[in-house]
Write an enzyme that holds these catalytic residues in place. Structure first.
Site, PDB file in Angstrom:
ATOM      1  N   THR A 186      83.376  39.230  13.663  1.00 53.53           N
ATOM      2  CA  THR A 186      84.444  38.336  13.232  1.00 53.53           C
ATOM      3  C   THR A 186      83.898  37.165  12.412  1.00 53.53           C
ATOM      4  O   THR A 186      82.829  36.647  12.711  1.00 53.53           O
ATOM      5  CB  THR A 186      85.135  37.763  14.485  1.00 53.53           C
ATOM      6  N   ARG A 214      94.528  48.504  20.066  1.00 55.96           N
ATOM      7  CA  ARG A 214      93.677  47.474  20.648  1.00 55.96           C
ATOM      8  C   ARG A 214      93.725  46.182  19.838  1.00 55.96           C
ATOM      9  O   ARG A 214      93.666  46.189  18.615  1.00 55.96           O
ATOM     10  CB  ARG A 214      92.245  47.977  20.729  1.00 55.96           C
TER      11      ARG A 214
END
Length: 324
Positions: A186, A214
């Site tokens: 991320t 998810r």
């Protein structure tokens, strides 16, 4: 299965922001000079240099912290060499690229999208949610329809490279994340502008080959990102499930509110994760924070996490301290 290195050469997109010459030559790792705390600063997870340059240039030109973090993370959303964020992100087990992002303004307002398909810049959609709806989060088909209604153009985000890697994975369907060669790197970013306001953004394509549907920590305010304009802000990266369980970014900010430094706060929050999961050696979590004074701190479970600090237009890639 071949794993992707978490350090990529970040791609450049045109955002109408000239990059500063002082960013053109960057040493591999430098220690942060904590004697310099005044003025605008941006910080971001991992060695995403162009993202840091873009945010820093925005701040130097008098831009807001909110614009800086948006423009900074957009660099990685458009970077096809980054298979963990935005366009070109690794797909789920069904071969679909789904994106998560959030953004948070100095006044505490925030917006988020999750399980968003076929939109290259989810952070822009998250900002639209924040500024133009009464909601905080839109997901799936609702988030996509909202984006289309607001002029975003659909785009196939599964590149030839990512599809090829996915088809290789299908042969064995083996999922074993390797520490610091993860497939969920991320980009989280925080910035303090010339007025002293703090903003943050976080965006990802999530775990490669994740189960369909998810969603990790990245679009969840308080987990992947949290800030309080009177205190500071924090972002997280790594195994999203563990970050979610501990609401880690919120915890870091609350510890800073109690008077602890960003470094102390990140360390305590990581140790909370370790205390709550005896299998902590099997995954990586890293936290990055800045307080209202401009002091920066970071801590992670395993060594290997780095982050970028941009002060006065100059990037520094810094190794985080680690528990192990």
């Amino acid at each position: 299965m071949k794993r992707r290195s978490f350090i990529k050469s970040a791609g450049t997109i045109s955002l109408g922001i000239p990059f500063l010459n002082s960013c053109s030559s960057l040493p591999a790792f430098q220690q942060e000079d904590f004697s310099i705390k005044t003025g605008p600063v941006s910080i971001n997870t991992w060695n995403f240099q162009e993202a840091g340059k873009t945010a820093g240039a925005t701040l130097i030109q008098g831009g807001t912290a909110l614009d800086a973090v948006q423009r900074g993370v957009m660099v990685e959303e458009a970077n096809l060499d980054n298979t963990t964020v935005g366009n070109g992100g690794a797909p789920d087990r069904e071969g679909e690229v789904t994106l998560d992002a959030c953004i948070m303004a100095p006044n505490g307002n925030c917006g988020s999208v999750a399980y968003l398909k076929n939109i290259e810049h989810p952070v822009l959609v998250a900002r639209k949610v924040m500024e133009e709806t009464p909601h905080v989060m839109l997901v799936g088909e609702g988030a996509y329809n909202f984006a289309i209604q607001n002029g975003f153009k659909p785009k196939n985000l599964l590149t030839e490279k990512s599809e090829k890697e996915w088809r290789k994975w299908l042969k064995e369907k083996d999922y074993k994340p390797i520490i610091n060669i993860e497939n969920h790197d991320t980009i989280g970013m925080l910035a303090i502008d010339q007025t002293g306001d703090i903003a943050g953004a976080c965006t990802t394509s999530g775990l490669a080959y994740k189960m369909q549907g998810r969603v990790g920590d990245s679009p969840i305010i308080g987990s992947g990102l949290f800030l309080d304009n009177e205190v500071g802000g924090a972002v997280a990266t790594g195994m999203g499930e563990e970050i979610l369980k501990n609401v880690s970014s919120f915890l870091v900010v609350e510890l800073m509110r109690q008077g602890k430094s960003p470094q102390e706060s990140c360390e305590l929050a990581i140790k909370r994760i370790i205390k709550n999961n005896s299998k902590y050696k099997d995954f990586q979590v890293a936290l990055l924070a800045v307080n209202k004074k401009g002091e920066v701190g970071s801590y992670c479970i395993h060594p290997g996490f780095t982050y970028v600090v941009n002060r006065a237009g100059e990037n520094r890639n810094i190794k985080s301290e680690s528990y192990l």
